[in-house]
Write a protein that holds these residues in place. Sequence first.
Motif, PDB file in Angstrom:
ATOM      1  N   CYS A 177       0.841  -1.210   0.000  1.00  0.00           N
ATOM      2  CA  CYS A 177       0.000   0.000   0.000  1.00  0.00           C
ATOM      3  C   CYS A 177       0.872   1.255   0.000  1.00  0.00           C
ATOM      4  O   CYS A 177       0.574   2.219  -0.702  1.00  0.00           O
ATOM      5  N   SER A 181       0.995   4.544  -2.508  1.00  0.00           N
ATOM      6  CA  SER A 181       0.671   5.908  -2.074  1.00  0.00           C
ATOM      7  C   SER A 181       1.591   6.909  -2.779  1.00  0.00           C
ATOM      8  O   SER A 181       1.255   8.072  -2.946  1.00  0.00           O
ATOM      9  N   THR A 286      -9.870  -7.546  -4.655  1.00  0.00           N
ATOM     10  CA  THR A 286     -10.019  -6.108  -4.839  1.00  0.00           C
ATOM     11  C   THR A 286      -8.674  -5.504  -5.237  1.00  0.00           C
ATOM     12  O   THR A 286      -7.628  -6.132  -5.053  1.00  0.00           O
ATOM     13  N   ASP A 289      -4.783  -0.123  -3.403  1.00  0.00           N
ATOM     14  CA  ASP A 289      -4.385   1.260  -3.705  1.00  0.00           C
ATOM     15  C   ASP A 289      -3.757   1.899  -2.481  1.00  0.00           C
ATOM     16  O   ASP A 289      -3.803   1.355  -1.373  1.00  0.00           O
ATOM     17  N   ARG A 291      -4.537   4.733  -1.158  1.00  0.00           N
ATOM     18  CA  ARG A 291      -5.348   5.738  -0.469  1.00  0.00           C
ATOM     19  C   ARG A 291      -6.139   5.170   0.706  1.00  0.00           C
ATOM     20  O   ARG A 291      -6.404   5.849   1.665  1.00  0.00           O
ATOM     21  N   SER A 292      -6.536   3.882   0.605  1.00  0.00           N
ATOM     22  CA  SER A 292      -7.303   3.353   1.749  1.00  0.00           C
ATOM     23  C   SER A 292      -6.417   2.482   2.630  1.00  0.00           C
ATOM     24  O   SER A 292      -5.361   2.008   2.212  1.00  0.00           O
ATOM     25  N   MET A 293      -6.893   2.268   3.845  1.00  0.00           N
ATOM     26  CA  MET A 293      -6.138   1.494   4.835  1.00  0.00           C
ATOM     27  C   MET A 293      -6.062   0.026   4.393  1.00  0.00           C
ATOM     28  O   MET A 293      -7.029  -0.486   3.813  1.00  0.00           O
ATOM     29  N   THR A 296      -9.126  -1.856   5.277  1.00  0.00           N
ATOM     30  CA  THR A 296     -10.301  -1.596   4.433  1.00  0.00           C
ATOM     31  C   THR A 296     -10.222  -2.471   3.184  1.00  0.00           C
ATOM     32  O   THR A 296     -11.229  -3.029   2.729  1.00  0.00           O
ATOM     33  N   GLN A 297      -9.017  -2.614   2.649  1.00  0.00           N
ATOM     34  CA  GLN A 297      -8.880  -3.411   1.424  1.00  0.00           C
ATOM     35  C   GLN A 297      -9.154  -4.889   1.701  1.00  0.00           C
ATOM     36  O   GLN A 297      -9.807  -5.567   0.907  1.00  0.00           O
ATOM     37  N   HIS A 300     -12.795  -5.261   1.893  1.00  0.00           N
ATOM     38  CA  HIS A 300     -13.425  -5.295   0.564  1.00  0.00           C
ATOM     39  C   HIS A 300     -13.280  -6.679  -0.073  1.00  0.00           C
ATOM     40  O   HIS A 300     -14.239  -7.208  -0.645  1.00  0.00           O
ATOM     41  N   GLU A 320     -14.911  -4.392  -6.870  1.00  0.00           N
ATOM     42  CA  GLU A 320     -15.286  -3.201  -7.635  1.00  0.00           C
ATOM     43  C   GLU A 320     -16.518  -3.479  -8.505  1.00  0.00           C
ATOM     44  O   GLU A 320     -17.298  -2.574  -8.777  1.00  0.00           O
ATOM     45  N   ASP A 328     -22.721  -0.462  -0.039  1.00  0.00           N
ATOM     46  CA  ASP A 328     -21.758  -1.154   0.828  1.00  0.00           C
ATOM     47  C   ASP A 328     -22.421  -1.763   2.061  1.00  0.00           C
ATOM     48  O   ASP A 328     -22.045  -2.814   2.529  1.00  0.00           O
TER      49      ASP A 328
END
Length: 337
Positions: A177, A181, A286, A289, A291-293, A296-297, A300, A320, A328
Amino acid sequence: MSLNLTVQQVFCWSIQLTVQQDYQALTYKFLDILDEITWIDNSAIYEIYHHERKKTGETKTVPELLIKRFPLDFTRNYEEEDHNSLFAELDHSTDLHLSPPDESGLHAWAIFSIRGSCGPERAIHLEGAFNRKMIELLNNLREMYRNLVILHDTKERDVLTKLPNRQSLDARLLQVCEHYSDYQIIDKSEEKSSWIAILDIDHFKRVNDDFGHLYGDEVLLIFSQLMEKCFRYNDFLFRFGGEEFVVILNLASQETAIAAFNRFRDVVANYTFPNVGRITVSVGLTHVDGRSMPTTQLDHADKALYYAKDNGRNRVVLYEDISIFTDDNDLSEIELF
Ligand SMILES: Nc1nc2c(ncn2[C@@H]2O[C@H](COP(=O)(O)OP(=O)(O)OP(=O)(O)O)[C@@H](O)[C@H]2O)c(=O)[nH]1
């Protein structure tokens, strides 16, 4: 050339190595120490995996060495890198290999093996001009490093499958991650990037109930071996816990990632597990990226997995895709049965 080392320096190295928190940090520090030694010109550490693989057009499996240089840089394509020539001819019954001595008795290279941990075999490759005393000192350093590798492997790997465990996943996912970033992916369906997937064996409880835990364990072990055969050199594989596994697939477009997981799903569905027969696997994936924690990924990927379970199992679902059609909150309410 003299050894030129003080007792204090050796103590200092030993302290620096023992305070490292994990295998990655330990190995970086060990390479730093080798770098400090002025009579070593080059140093590298490799992980060596012994595989049985069926080559295209052949009916029998053949033993194959898979060699990864530390640190594994997932942003590079290693397919063309070949370290096999360095290791293929080595006699695997001994832990020290030296180049033939020159006329003054010095060795231009040395390879020290690290065996006996629950992880892969490792090898330290050093270049320079080494006399007997230097080799002795390096051997002692190898022993110190080896003992610490064994300790870290015990903590960071799953006992049954030997894959890195949940704790190692957290550190690795954070690292991936962090990379994204700094490097934003504009078009994730076209550009090569990273994907995280949770793989969950379908109806695994029935395997245990019908055949017993020992056969259940064997299924988990074979499943992990199929993963190692199917995924690529620069992908990261983990046992997440129970009958759940995680793959971080690198350098893949969306289409390639989905195809790779479908290929693995097919391999599992077509494999006959001893006694148990056929099983299937559901996959939720998923895009990774920056940007998210990381949590969180993973969440997902988990939601996509639940969706796969809820929609017939034995399928690959991209988070996605479902998040476009579903709120969600609805995804968190998907029931497994
Ligand atoms: N043999 C063995 N079983 C395990 C291990 N860890 C977890 N399990 C079993 O895995 C099973 C998981 O069952 P569930 O979570 O109900 O899921 P499932 O039967 O796979 O059903 P779905 O995931 O909904 O397809 C449980 O029976 C656990 O006891 C392990 O290390 N070895």
